[in-house]
Design a protein around this motif. Sequence first.
Motif, short mmCIF file in Angstrom:
data_model
loop_
_atom_site.label_atom_id
_atom_site.label_comp_id
_atom_site.label_asym_id
_atom_site.label_seq_id
_atom_site.Cartn_x
_atom_site.Cartn_y
_atom_site.Cartn_z
N SER A 134 0.84 -1.20 0.00
CA SER A 134 0.00 0.00 0.00
C SER A 134 0.88 1.25 0.00
O SER A 134 1.99 1.23 0.51
CB SER A 134 -0.92 0.03 1.22
OG SER A 134 -0.18 0.20 2.41
N VAL A 136 0.71 5.75 -1.57
CA VAL A 136 0.30 6.70 -2.59
C VAL A 136 1.44 7.68 -2.82
O VAL A 136 1.99 8.24 -1.86
CB VAL A 136 -0.96 7.49 -2.19
CG1 VAL A 136 -1.40 8.40 -3.33
CG2 VAL A 136 -2.09 6.57 -1.78
N ARG A 180 -0.32 3.43 -5.56
CA ARG A 180 -0.93 4.33 -6.54
C ARG A 180 0.00 5.51 -6.79
O ARG A 180 0.56 6.08 -5.85
CB ARG A 180 -2.29 4.85 -6.06
CG ARG A 180 -3.31 3.74 -5.87
CD ARG A 180 -4.71 4.28 -5.65
NE ARG A 180 -4.87 5.02 -4.42
CZ ARG A 180 -5.13 6.33 -4.35
NH1 ARG A 180 -5.25 7.05 -5.45
NH2 ARG A 180 -5.29 6.92 -3.18
N SER A 243 -6.72 9.88 -0.44
CA SER A 243 -7.70 9.29 0.48
C SER A 243 -8.23 7.97 -0.06
O SER A 243 -8.09 7.65 -1.25
CB SER A 243 -8.86 10.26 0.69
OG SER A 243 -9.73 10.25 -0.44
N PRO A 244 -8.89 7.19 0.81
CA PRO A 244 -9.51 5.94 0.36
C PRO A 244 -10.59 6.15 -0.69
O PRO A 244 -10.91 5.23 -1.44
CB PRO A 244 -10.12 5.37 1.65
CG PRO A 244 -9.35 6.01 2.76
CD PRO A 244 -9.00 7.38 2.26
N ASN A 247 -9.32 5.27 -4.28
CA ASN A 247 -8.57 4.01 -4.36
C ASN A 247 -8.46 3.42 -5.76
O ASN A 247 -7.58 2.59 -6.01
CB ASN A 247 -9.18 2.97 -3.42
CG ASN A 247 -8.67 3.09 -2.00
OD1 ASN A 247 -7.67 3.76 -1.75
ND2 ASN A 247 -9.35 2.45 -1.06
N TYR A 248 -9.33 3.82 -6.67
CA TYR A 248 -9.27 3.24 -8.03
C TYR A 248 -8.54 4.17 -9.00
O TYR A 248 -8.47 3.88 -10.20
CB TYR A 248 -10.69 2.95 -8.55
CG TYR A 248 -10.72 2.00 -9.72
CD1 TYR A 248 -10.25 0.69 -9.60
CD2 TYR A 248 -11.21 2.41 -10.96
CE1 TYR A 248 -10.27 -0.17 -10.68
CE2 TYR A 248 -11.23 1.55 -12.04
CZ TYR A 248 -10.76 0.26 -11.90
OH TYR A 248 -10.78 -0.60 -12.97
N THR A 250 -5.17 5.76 -10.42
CA THR A 250 -3.72 5.71 -10.51
C THR A 250 -3.31 5.97 -11.96
O THR A 250 -4.10 5.76 -12.89
CB THR A 250 -3.16 4.35 -10.03
OG1 THR A 250 -1.74 4.46 -9.85
CG2 THR A 250 -3.44 3.24 -11.02
#
Length: 264
Positions: A134, A136, A180, A243-244, A247-248, A250
């Motif tokens: 995980s 970012v 990401r 932020s969550p 999440n999709y 990137t």
Amino acid sequence: MEHIINFNNELAGKTALVTGGTKGTGKAIAERLITAGATVIITARNTPEEPNENLHFISADLSHNKGTEKLVAEVLKQYGSLDILINNLGGSETKGGGFAVLSNTDWEETLQTNLLAPVRLDRGFLPKMIEQNSGVIIHIGSIQAKLPLYDSTLPYAAAKAGLVNYSKSLSNEVASKGVRVLTVSPGWIMTTSSEKMMERIAESSNSTVEEAKQSVMDALGGIPIGRPAQPEEIAELVGFLVSPRANYLTGTEFVIDGGTIPTI
């Protein structure tokens, strides 16, 4: 099952690093991440003019390898890992006049700060992010990657174009490993430095500050929304992207320029 997100504490338990985080857009981003519950580290060469006990400051010169290595080592020693990396550090100090007035040093220093420093930091923190599956990474680019001002910031524009391309390539490599990677490319931002620049332009041209602002917007080809961005507006976009809720997302470049770039 309904998925409920607490926007006020959605980054609780996350550790974030914001480079160039002592002023301007970097400072606004750091403060935005604090409000979301993150532990925030900021770095710059100089100590913040306005200390904030909620921000953890580490002094580092990221324009060379040793400074980057020092920062990575200190962060990992103190915090163990990093969840969010905001590569915000950047800028141009080259003089106007086009390619002929630029020296090798101008090019090398600009590329070090705006392209190679983010690359080095990514290399330093990515192994841990991949290990924890995980993370970012946000690269702060610029619309100059697509709309270069060749007369005054040619190396900067070239560096940011390289950063956008590198960011996309990196995202493709690490997305399957839980990390990401995104780019945020602002247009003109009204920071304290920009305000001082407007005052200088107004004084030298015997005009008002508002007239100076308009002259800059005209030089950019106009800003349809009618004004430069505020640092907090850039920070709000970054806050969402890390932020969550994102999440999709990137591999994407998010342009935030008030409509400055005239093409899609």
